[in-house]
Design a protein around this motif. Sequence first.
Motif, PDB file in Angstrom:
ATOM      1  N   ILE A  62       3.004  68.267  65.242  1.00  0.00           N
ATOM      2  CA  ILE A  62       2.393  69.501  64.779  1.00  0.00           C
ATOM      3  C   ILE A  62       3.054  70.022  63.514  1.00  0.00           C
ATOM      4  CG2 ILE A  62       3.889  70.992  66.164  1.00  0.00           C
ATOM      5  CD1 ILE A  62       0.150  71.498  65.480  1.00  0.00           C
ATOM      6  N   ARG A  63       4.355  69.758  63.352  1.00  0.00           N
ATOM      7  CA  ARG A  63       5.040  70.205  62.140  1.00  0.00           C
ATOM      8  C   ARG A  63       4.538  69.458  60.919  1.00  0.00           C
ATOM      9  NH1 ARG A  63      10.898  69.101  64.466  1.00  0.00           N
ATOM     10  NH2 ARG A  63       9.664  67.355  65.233  1.00  0.00           N
ATOM     11  N   LEU A  64       4.294  68.151  61.071  1.00  0.00           N
ATOM     12  CA  LEU A  64       3.752  67.373  59.958  1.00  0.00           C
ATOM     13  C   LEU A  64       2.341  67.820  59.629  1.00  0.00           C
ATOM     14  CD1 LEU A  64       4.033  65.035  57.961  1.00  0.00           C
ATOM     15  CD2 LEU A  64       3.241  63.492  59.761  1.00  0.00           C
ATOM     16  N   ARG A  65       1.554  68.169  60.676  1.00  0.00           N
ATOM     17  CA  ARG A  65       0.182  68.569  60.466  1.00  0.00           C
ATOM     18  C   ARG A  65       0.107  69.853  59.642  1.00  0.00           C
ATOM     19  NH1 ARG A  65      -3.108  69.052  65.859  1.00  0.00           N
ATOM     20  NH2 ARG A  65      -2.487  66.874  65.914  1.00  0.00           N
ATOM     21  N   HIS A  66       1.119  70.733  59.780  1.00  0.00           N
ATOM     22  CA  HIS A  66       1.121  72.002  59.072  1.00  0.00           C
ATOM     23  C   HIS A  66       1.812  71.917  57.713  1.00  0.00           C
ATOM     24  CE1 HIS A  66       0.506  74.394  63.069  1.00  0.00           C
ATOM     25  NE2 HIS A  66      -0.591  73.794  62.637  1.00  0.00           N
ATOM     26  N   THR A  67       2.339  70.747  57.346  1.00  0.00           N
ATOM     27  CA  THR A  67       2.960  70.579  56.048  1.00  0.00           C
ATOM     28  C   THR A  67       1.886  70.546  54.971  1.00  0.00           C
ATOM     29  OG1 THR A  67       4.736  69.275  57.043  1.00  0.00           O
ATOM     30  CG2 THR A  67       4.473  69.132  54.657  1.00  0.00           C
ATOM     31  N   PRO A  68       2.041  71.303  53.884  1.00  0.00           N
ATOM     32  CA  PRO A  68       1.020  71.301  52.823  1.00  0.00           C
ATOM     33  C   PRO A  68       0.756  69.896  52.309  1.00  0.00           C
ATOM     34  CG  PRO A  68       2.614  73.065  52.472  1.00  0.00           C
ATOM     35  CD  PRO A  68       3.148  72.222  53.593  1.00  0.00           C
ATOM     36  N   LEU A  69      -0.500  69.598  52.055  1.00  0.00           N
ATOM     37  CA  LEU A  69      -0.879  68.257  51.611  1.00  0.00           C
ATOM     38  C   LEU A  69      -0.193  67.849  50.311  1.00  0.00           C
ATOM     39  CD1 LEU A  69      -2.654  65.776  52.108  1.00  0.00           C
ATOM     40  CD2 LEU A  69      -4.470  66.903  50.816  1.00  0.00           C
ATOM     41  N   PRO A  70      -0.082  68.726  49.291  1.00  0.00           N
ATOM     42  CA  PRO A  70       0.621  68.307  48.061  1.00  0.00           C
ATOM     43  C   PRO A  70       2.055  67.866  48.324  1.00  0.00           C
ATOM     44  CG  PRO A  70      -0.643  70.303  47.665  1.00  0.00           C
ATOM     45  CD  PRO A  70      -0.685  70.071  49.147  1.00  0.00           C
ATOM     46  N   LEU A  71       2.740  68.572  49.238  1.00  0.00           N
ATOM     47  CA  LEU A  71       4.117  68.199  49.552  1.00  0.00           C
ATOM     48  C   LEU A  71       4.157  66.846  50.243  1.00  0.00           C
ATOM     49  CD1 LEU A  71       7.116  68.867  49.681  1.00  0.00           C
ATOM     50  CD2 LEU A  71       6.685  70.101  51.817  1.00  0.00           C
ATOM     51  N   ARG A  72       3.197  66.584  51.118  1.00  0.00           N
ATOM     52  CA  ARG A  72       3.175  65.309  51.828  1.00  0.00           C
ATOM     53  C   ARG A  72       2.878  64.144  50.887  1.00  0.00           C
ATOM     54  NH1 ARG A  72      -0.698  66.617  56.847  1.00  0.00           N
ATOM     55  NH2 ARG A  72      -0.449  64.368  57.189  1.00  0.00           N
ATOM     56  N   ILE A  73       2.220  64.416  49.762  1.00  0.00           N
ATOM     57  CA  ILE A  73       1.959  63.374  48.773  1.00  0.00           C
ATOM     58  C   ILE A  73       3.133  63.231  47.809  1.00  0.00           C
ATOM     59  CG2 ILE A  73       0.471  62.711  46.843  1.00  0.00           C
ATOM     60  CD1 ILE A  73      -1.853  64.020  48.297  1.00  0.00           C
ATOM     61  N   ALA A  74       3.707  64.367  47.398  1.00  0.00           N
ATOM     62  CA  ALA A  74       4.771  64.341  46.394  1.00  0.00           C
ATOM     63  C   ALA A  74       6.082  63.801  46.965  1.00  0.00           C
ATOM     64  CB  ALA A  74       4.988  65.742  45.829  1.00  0.00           C
ATOM     65  N   ALA A  75       6.385  64.113  48.214  1.00  0.00           N
ATOM     66  CA  ALA A  75       7.675  63.731  48.793  1.00  0.00           C
ATOM     67  C   ALA A  75       7.902  62.217  48.764  1.00  0.00           C
ATOM     68  CB  ALA A  75       7.791  64.280  50.215  1.00  0.00           C
ATOM     69  N   PRO A  76       6.954  61.374  49.224  1.00  0.00           N
ATOM     70  CA  PRO A  76       7.204  59.933  49.142  1.00  0.00           C
ATOM     71  C   PRO A  76       7.289  59.406  47.717  1.00  0.00           C
ATOM     72  CG  PRO A  76       4.977  60.378  49.902  1.00  0.00           C
ATOM     73  CD  PRO A  76       5.691  61.674  49.924  1.00  0.00           C
ATOM     74  N   ILE A  77       6.566  60.054  46.781  1.00  0.00           N
ATOM     75  CA  ILE A  77       6.656  59.619  45.385  1.00  0.00           C
ATOM     76  C   ILE A  77       8.053  59.866  44.837  1.00  0.00           C
ATOM     77  CG2 ILE A  77       5.795  60.080  43.054  1.00  0.00           C
ATOM     78  CD1 ILE A  77       3.078  60.684  44.253  1.00  0.00           C
ATOM     79  N   VAL A  78       8.587  61.042  45.125  1.00  0.00           N
ATOM     80  CA  VAL A  78       9.947  61.360  44.671  1.00  0.00           C
ATOM     81  C   VAL A  78      10.955  60.408  45.309  1.00  0.00           C
ATOM     82  CG1 VAL A  78      11.765  63.114  44.712  1.00  0.00           C
ATOM     83  CG2 VAL A  78       9.391  63.775  44.220  1.00  0.00           C
ATOM     84  N   ALA A  79      10.795  60.136  46.607  1.00  0.00           N
ATOM     85  CA  ALA A  79      11.702  59.204  47.283  1.00  0.00           C
ATOM     86  C   ALA A  79      11.634  57.816  46.653  1.00  0.00           C
ATOM     87  CB  ALA A  79      11.353  59.130  48.770  1.00  0.00           C
ATOM     88  N   GLY A  80      10.418  57.376  46.293  1.00  0.00           N
ATOM     89  CA  GLY A  80      10.277  56.080  45.636  1.00  0.00           C
ATOM     90  C   GLY A  80      10.959  56.032  44.283  1.00  0.00           C
ATOM     91  N   LEU A  81      10.874  57.124  43.515  1.00  0.00           N
ATOM     92  CA  LEU A  81      11.540  57.178  42.212  1.00  0.00           C
ATOM     93  C   LEU A  81      13.049  57.132  42.360  1.00  0.00           C
ATOM     94  CD1 LEU A  81       9.313  59.852  40.401  1.00  0.00           C
ATOM     95  CD2 LEU A  81       9.337  57.363  40.035  1.00  0.00           C
ATOM     96  N   ILE A  82      13.562  57.803  43.377  1.00  0.00           N
ATOM     97  CA  ILE A  82      15.009  57.762  43.639  1.00  0.00           C
ATOM     98  C   ILE A  82      15.446  56.341  43.981  1.00  0.00           C
ATOM     99  CG2 ILE A  82      16.828  58.543  45.205  1.00  0.00           C
ATOM    100  CD1 ILE A  82      15.347  61.209  45.402  1.00  0.00           C
ATOM    101  N   PHE A  83      14.624  55.655  44.791  1.00  0.00           N
ATOM    102  CA  PHE A  83      14.937  54.263  45.148  1.00  0.00           C
ATOM    103  C   PHE A  83      14.947  53.373  43.901  1.00  0.00           C
ATOM    104  CE2 PHE A  83      13.237  50.024  46.105  1.00  0.00           C
ATOM    105  CZ  PHE A  83      14.234  49.546  46.947  1.00  0.00           C
ATOM    106  N   LEU A  84      13.950  53.556  43.024  1.00  0.00           N
ATOM    107  CA  LEU A  84      13.906  52.752  41.800  1.00  0.00           C
ATOM    108  C   LEU A  84      15.112  53.013  40.911  1.00  0.00           C
ATOM    109  CD1 LEU A  84      10.121  52.989  40.816  1.00  0.00           C
ATOM    110  CD2 LEU A  84      11.355  50.984  41.678  1.00  0.00           C
ATOM    111  N   LEU A  85      15.549  54.267  40.838  1.00  0.00           N
ATOM    112  CA  LEU A  85      16.727  54.601  40.045  1.00  0.00           C
ATOM    113  C   LEU A  85      17.961  53.917  40.600  1.00  0.00           C
ATOM    114  CD1 LEU A  85      18.110  56.218  37.805  1.00  0.00           C
ATOM    115  CD2 LEU A  85      18.293  58.142  39.413  1.00  0.00           C
ATOM    116  N   ALA A  86      18.122  53.935  41.918  1.00  0.00           N
ATOM    117  CA  ALA A  86      19.273  53.274  42.542  1.00  0.00           C
ATOM    118  C   ALA A  86      19.213  51.770  42.300  1.00  0.00           C
ATOM    119  CB  ALA A  86      19.298  53.580  44.035  1.00  0.00           C
TER     120      ALA A  86
END
Length: 271
Positions: A3-27
């Motif tokens: 239920i917590r994921l369901r209430h997470t704003p959609l833009p945040l749910r899209i942006a968060a994995p993108i940011v995580a992927g960029l951090i991985f690429l930097l490392a």
Amino acid sequence: MDIRLRHTPLPLRIAAPIVAGLIFLLAWWLVTSFGSIPATLLPSPGTVVGRLGRELASGRLWAPIGVTITEAAAGCLLASVIALPTAYLIAHVRLAEATLAPYLAASQAIPAVALAPLLVIWVGYGMRPVVLLCSVMVFFPMVLSTVLGLRSIDREVLDAARVDGAAGAQMARWIEWPLALPATLTGVRNGFTLSITGAVVGELVMGGNGLGQRLAVQSQSSDTTGLFTTLIVLCVLAIAIYLGMTFIEWLVNPFASSPRWYRLTHPHHEK
């Protein structure tokens, strides 16, 4: 879905994995930039991206991508056709649950690589055994999610529908399936993502023309850069499928999760 994921704003749910992927690429770039790891073992992100761009531009990757997506989608669809009625039966008939549940659980203990040779013997080579392998891999998660959704329906909603005259197929169509839809879509989403893995495993063992076959060829030739490009494509496919199914869930949840669904879609039962 939590239920917590369901209430997470959609833009945040899209942006968060993108940011995580960029951090991985930097490392990754930092590790390879020091030159302590040979490029034959770990190529730099720039090398991999350049290779990926050339293969996409030349068109060599598009056909294998299409084959893998087709196999995964067909396997997921086949599993859905069987899993949804099975889940409904298990959720409503105690004898069915007692009979089928142990076998469904046991099916998850069979490794895909052990099942693949049997499928080749039974149906031959080509796309069919890969599709069957995908369907077997995703069948159990779909059943579990759908059963959970059906059993989580508020009993008061069911009782109110019975008072309004709903029963049998009408109850299933207008009450149970719409209210269980979020959980069912979660199972389909996880199944579709998992079916990509099934398609790759199937092609590694049984051959084919998709991304799994490319991985097999690149592994045999020790083409590390090629392996990374194919793995990146697989990751992007899985992420795209996950986000796409999540978006569909987000679209239907405001309606399918509402206790008023029955009265909104079946108004002639209003008192």
